[in-house]
Design a protein around this motif. Structure first.
Motif, PDB file in Angstrom:
ATOM      1  N   THR A  69       8.584  20.886  -2.733  1.00  0.00           N
ATOM      2  CA  THR A  69       9.957  20.391  -2.584  1.00  0.00           C
ATOM      3  C   THR A  69      10.872  20.845  -3.722  1.00  0.00           C
ATOM      4  O   THR A  69      11.942  21.407  -3.458  1.00  0.00           O
ATOM      5  N   PRO A  70      10.513  20.618  -5.013  1.00  0.00           N
ATOM      6  CA  PRO A  70      11.420  21.108  -6.061  1.00  0.00           C
ATOM      7  C   PRO A  70      11.606  22.618  -6.047  1.00  0.00           C
ATOM      8  O   PRO A  70      12.707  23.116  -6.314  1.00  0.00           O
ATOM      9  N   ASP A  71      10.555  23.366  -5.726  1.00  0.00           N
ATOM     10  CA  ASP A  71      10.690  24.822  -5.640  1.00  0.00           C
ATOM     11  C   ASP A  71      11.684  25.220  -4.556  1.00  0.00           C
ATOM     12  O   ASP A  71      12.526  26.110  -4.742  1.00  0.00           O
ATOM     13  N   THR A  72      11.584  24.565  -3.400  1.00  0.00           N
ATOM     14  CA  THR A  72      12.477  24.888  -2.293  1.00  0.00           C
ATOM     15  C   THR A  72      13.902  24.447  -2.596  1.00  0.00           C
ATOM     16  O   THR A  72      14.868  25.129  -2.223  1.00  0.00           O
ATOM     17  N   CYS A  73      14.032  23.328  -3.296  1.00  0.00           N
ATOM     18  CA  CYS A  73      15.371  22.871  -3.699  1.00  0.00           C
ATOM     19  C   CYS A  73      16.032  23.882  -4.631  1.00  0.00           C
ATOM     20  O   CYS A  73      17.246  24.104  -4.555  1.00  0.00           O
ATOM     21  N   LEU A  74      15.265  24.503  -5.512  1.00  0.00           N
ATOM     22  CA  LEU A  74      15.826  25.535  -6.385  1.00  0.00           C
ATOM     23  C   LEU A  74      16.400  26.681  -5.561  1.00  0.00           C
ATOM     24  O   LEU A  74      17.488  27.193  -5.843  1.00  0.00           O
ATOM     25  N   ALA A  75      15.667  27.079  -4.544  1.00  0.00           N
ATOM     26  CA  ALA A  75      16.098  28.218  -3.719  1.00  0.00           C
ATOM     27  C   ALA A  75      17.293  27.872  -2.845  1.00  0.00           C
ATOM     28  O   ALA A  75      18.091  28.750  -2.506  1.00  0.00           O
ATOM     29  N   LEU A  76      17.445  26.572  -2.477  1.00  0.00           N
ATOM     30  CA  LEU A  76      18.503  26.176  -1.545  1.00  0.00           C
ATOM     31  C   LEU A  76      19.624  25.392  -2.224  1.00  0.00           C
ATOM     32  O   LEU A  76      20.429  24.755  -1.535  1.00  0.00           O
ATOM     33  N   ASP A  77      19.662  25.415  -3.560  1.00  0.00           N
ATOM     34  CA  ASP A  77      20.767  24.797  -4.294  1.00  0.00           C
ATOM     35  C   ASP A  77      20.880  23.296  -4.017  1.00  0.00           C
ATOM     36  O   ASP A  77      21.971  22.767  -3.818  1.00  0.00           O
ATOM     37  N   CYS A 131      16.851  17.881  -7.337  1.00  0.00           N
ATOM     38  CA  CYS A 131      15.609  17.246  -6.918  1.00  0.00           C
ATOM     39  C   CYS A 131      14.980  16.471  -8.067  1.00  0.00           C
ATOM     40  O   CYS A 131      14.796  17.010  -9.162  1.00  0.00           O
ATOM     41  N   TRP A 132      14.671  15.218  -7.808  1.00  0.00           N
ATOM     42  CA  TRP A 132      13.855  14.418  -8.703  1.00  0.00           C
ATOM     43  C   TRP A 132      12.503  14.234  -8.030  1.00  0.00           C
ATOM     44  O   TRP A 132      12.414  13.722  -6.905  1.00  0.00           O
ATOM     45  N   SER A 133      11.450  14.665  -8.696  1.00  0.00           N
ATOM     46  CA  SER A 133      10.122  14.618  -8.084  1.00  0.00           C
ATOM     47  C   SER A 133       9.124  13.948  -9.016  1.00  0.00           C
ATOM     48  O   SER A 133       9.229  14.056 -10.242  1.00  0.00           O
ATOM     49  N   PHE A 134       8.143  13.291  -8.422  1.00  0.00           N
ATOM     50  CA  PHE A 134       7.161  12.511  -9.174  1.00  0.00           C
ATOM     51  C   PHE A 134       5.775  12.738  -8.585  1.00  0.00           C
ATOM     52  O   PHE A 134       5.621  12.964  -7.389  1.00  0.00           O
ATOM     53  N   ASP A 135       4.764  12.648  -9.453  1.00  0.00           N
ATOM     54  CA  ASP A 135       3.389  12.745  -8.978  1.00  0.00           C
ATOM     55  C   ASP A 135       2.460  12.091  -9.998  1.00  0.00           C
ATOM     56  O   ASP A 135       2.779  12.006 -11.182  1.00  0.00           O
ATOM     57  N   MET A 136       1.290  11.651  -9.526  1.00  0.00           N
ATOM     58  CA  MET A 136       0.352  10.964 -10.405  1.00  0.00           C
ATOM     59  C   MET A 136      -0.330  11.915 -11.391  1.00  0.00           C
ATOM     60  O   MET A 136      -0.815  11.487 -12.434  1.00  0.00           O
ATOM     61  N   ILE A 137      -0.359  13.204 -11.084  1.00  0.00           N
ATOM     62  CA  ILE A 137      -1.006  14.174 -11.964  1.00  0.00           C
ATOM     63  C   ILE A 137       0.056  14.839 -12.840  1.00  0.00           C
ATOM     64  O   ILE A 137       0.992  15.459 -12.334  1.00  0.00           O
ATOM     65  N   LYS A 178      22.990  18.836   2.240  1.00  0.00           N
ATOM     66  CA  LYS A 178      23.924  19.936   1.958  1.00  0.00           C
ATOM     67  C   LYS A 178      23.765  20.369   0.503  1.00  0.00           C
ATOM     68  O   LYS A 178      23.180  19.638  -0.315  1.00  0.00           O
ATOM     69  N   PRO A 179      24.247  21.563   0.155  1.00  0.00           N
ATOM     70  CA  PRO A 179      24.107  22.033  -1.234  1.00  0.00           C
ATOM     71  C   PRO A 179      24.635  21.006  -2.231  1.00  0.00           C
ATOM     72  O   PRO A 179      25.678  20.378  -2.006  1.00  0.00           O
ATOM     73  N   GLY A 180      23.889  20.828  -3.309  1.00  0.00           N
ATOM     74  CA  GLY A 180      24.276  19.879  -4.346  1.00  0.00           C
ATOM     75  C   GLY A 180      23.761  18.477  -4.132  1.00  0.00           C
ATOM     76  O   GLY A 180      23.828  17.643  -5.043  1.00  0.00           O
ATOM     77  N   ASP A 181      23.247  18.165  -2.941  1.00  0.00           N
ATOM     78  CA  ASP A 181      22.698  16.835  -2.682  1.00  0.00           C
ATOM     79  C   ASP A 181      21.482  16.578  -3.566  1.00  0.00           C
ATOM     80  O   ASP A 181      20.774  17.507  -3.975  1.00  0.00           O
ATOM     81  N   LEU A 182      21.237  15.292  -3.823  1.00  0.00           N
ATOM     82  CA  LEU A 182      20.071  14.890  -4.603  1.00  0.00           C
ATOM     83  C   LEU A 182      18.931  14.528  -3.657  1.00  0.00           C
ATOM     84  O   LEU A 182      19.060  13.642  -2.809  1.00  0.00           O
ATOM     85  N   ILE A 183      17.824  15.225  -3.816  1.00  0.00           N
ATOM     86  CA  ILE A 183      16.624  15.007  -3.004  1.00  0.00           C
ATOM     87  C   ILE A 183      15.585  14.302  -3.876  1.00  0.00           C
ATOM     88  O   ILE A 183      15.396  14.647  -5.037  1.00  0.00           O
ATOM     89  N   LEU A 184      14.915  13.316  -3.323  1.00  0.00           N
ATOM     90  CA  LEU A 184      13.841  12.626  -4.028  1.00  0.00           C
ATOM     91  C   LEU A 184      12.515  12.901  -3.338  1.00  0.00           C
ATOM     92  O   LEU A 184      12.399  12.732  -2.118  1.00  0.00           O
ATOM     93  N   ASP A 185      11.520  13.347  -4.111  1.00  0.00           N
ATOM     94  CA  ASP A 185      10.165  13.541  -3.590  1.00  0.00           C
ATOM     95  C   ASP A 185       9.242  12.627  -4.383  1.00  0.00           C
ATOM     96  O   ASP A 185       8.885  12.929  -5.522  1.00  0.00           O
ATOM     97  N   PRO A 186       8.818  11.494  -3.812  1.00  0.00           N
ATOM     98  CA  PRO A 186       8.036  10.519  -4.575  1.00  0.00           C
ATOM     99  C   PRO A 186       6.572  10.879  -4.754  1.00  0.00           C
ATOM    100  O   PRO A 186       5.889  10.272  -5.577  1.00  0.00           O
TER     101      PRO A 186
END
Length: 474
Positions: free
Chosen positions: A293-301, A304-310, A278-286
């Motif tokens: 994912t972070p781009d879509t989270c911006l659009a859907l309120d 998002c905490w996201s991580f990547d090796m690069i 739901k809006p405001g929830d914290l999403i994690l993308d490991p």
């Protein structure tokens, strides 16, 4: 005290224009130096440093005219001091040496100051001024526009990371800034969104506003859609809402996420967010990859905490660098220590053996099959111990069969990795599925020639992909 010198081949020295502060070589001066050399005159040694990415080569720090003179006389070697600048800016060092014989011209000083600041915005006007022989106020005038752009660029990064719910201490560490500065700038950020919202209210499109202000499309969408329901957001974005458990799209929405191996459609991520958060929830993308994912989270309120090796600080500050190290033999560690736990984990790992050549060599896609599955098992256990009891997991993966080389009738049991294998591992680690949603990949990725060859050899291809939704309750 005279510094230690050595003789190095004239041919091993290069003039790197990126660290040369003058506009060109004064050939009259070179000619005079050449005559001096022929008359037996001894010059001070030139100064060089090892050239980056050029083995056994040196680049000039001081003595461009002397070096050219030695070349013109046919000298094989030249006396040189090989410097180790130990982190000092090579352009500014070269500029400081250059103003010994004569000052930089106004054009040279301005160009050098701008190049130095562009390469390292942490340099102060005082540091630059000392190197080029100009007052701090003059340097401020040289770089005023660059500094303004850099400041706005940092503000955009701060705004994006704040919008995604990244804590200020992590923002400060990521951007190399003091946390108090982050806090201060966040308090001053009402104006930029207001100017964007003003343009949106005048009928400019999101793409036009993003281009005008230097923001990304997803960030402008986050402003444009503020206060709207998920259904309205889907409608504004042009995404039809799928009501059944088959989600299929021919193309990725290019407004969200970068070009990336194995990129998932933003529409797919959006449907997961719509139904299972739901809006405001914290999403994690490991394993965030191209940032869908972070781009879509911006659009859907969603946060998002996201991580990547690069690490892509300049273009993707919101994706924090982290490598799931499978090579050291040590236990996997969790990317962040925090009291707050995610409400939903959206886990779209690199698939086994698919596009492995396009990923970094440390990618799990390059692991042998047994080690790939062992990694997933270890990861699911680790994840369970670092989330809330009510955290949901959205696991995206596809059937893998070595269909490129084998007719369908000759494929063997256990020769592939199918959805059953993932479900067995998930259940074994305490994750229980509530939904299995079909989200097939587009068959358009196969060209007509490939399809014809597959048909001749009786090969049955794979377009299956699944979104498995799980929680920790049986």
């Amino acid at each position: 005290m005279r510094q230690q010198t050595t003789k190095i081949p004239v041919s091993s020295i290069i003039l790197d224009e990126t660290i040369y502060p003058r506009k060109g070589i004064d050939h009259r001066r070179v000619g005079i130096f050449s005559e001096n050399i022929r008359d037996g005159f001894t010059f001070d040694p030139i100064e060089v440093e090892l050239a980056p990415d050029r083995p056994n080569m040196y680049r000039l720090l001081d003595g461009a005219h002397r070096w050219n003179a030695y070349k013109s006389t046919g000298a094989a070697e030249v006396e040189a001091i090989v410097k180790n600048l130990e982190g000092d800016d090579p352009l500014l060092y070269a500029a400081k040496k250059a103003i010994g014989p004569r000052q930089l011209t106004e054009e040279e000083a301005r160009d050098t100051a701008r190049r130095a600041y562009t390469g390292n915005s942490s340099l102060s006007s005082v540091d630059i001024g000392k190197a080029i022989g100009r007052a701090r106020r003059t340097v401020d005038e040289y770089i005023a526009d660059l500094r303004a752009v850099k400041l706005m660029d940092r503000n955009i990064k701060i705004f994006c990371m704040h919008r995604l719910g990244i804590p200020q201490d992590r923002m400060a560490k990521r951007l190399g800034m003091d946390q108090k500065t982050i806090h201060y700038r966040l308090g001053k950020m009402a104006a930029p969104p207001n100017s964007l919202n003003s343009d949106l209210s005048k009928g400019f499109t999101v793409a036009q506003v993003a281009q005008k202000h230097g923001w990304t499309d997803p960030m402008v969408w986050s402003l444009s859609l503020e206060g709207k329901s998920d259904r309205d957001r889907f409608r504004e974005l042009g995404w039809g809402l799928r009501t059944w458990d088959k989600w299929e799209w021919n193309d990725c929405d290019k407004r969200f996420g970068d070009e990336w191996p194995g990129r998932i459609p933003a529409q797919l991520a959006a449907h997961i967010l719509k139904y299972f958060s739901k809006p405001g929830d914290l999403i994690l993308d490991p394993m965030a990859g191209g940032g869908v994912t972070p781009d879509t989270c911006l659009a859907l309120d969603r946060r998002c905490w996201s991580f990547d090796m690069i690490d892509r600080l300049e273009t993707r500050p919101e994706i924090e660098p982290f490598t799931w190290d499978t090579s050291s033999g040590q236990q996997l560690s969790w990317p962040v220590s925090s009291k707050e736990k995610p409400d939903l984990i959206l886990f779209d790992p690199p698939y086994f053996d698919k596009k492995a050549a396009d990923y970094d060599e440390k990618s799990i896609s390059n692991l042998p099959k047994k080690e790939y599955l062992e990694f997933l098992e270890t990861f699911f256990v680790l994840m369970k111990s670092n989330v809330k009891k009510k955290t949901r997991l959205a696991f995206i993966n596809a059937d893998w069969r070595d269909f490129q080389h084998t007719p369908a009738s000759e494929e063997k049991y256990k020769s592939g990795i199918l959805i059953d294998d993932y479900l067995d591992i998930l259940k074994r680690t305490g994750w229980y599925h509530t939904h299995i949603i079909q989200a097939p990949m587009s068959s358009q990725r196969f060209n007509a020639g490939v399809v014809s060859a597959m048909q001749k050899k009786n090969i049955l291809g794979v377009v299956s992909r699944y979104v498995i939704i799980l929680n920790q309750e049986e």
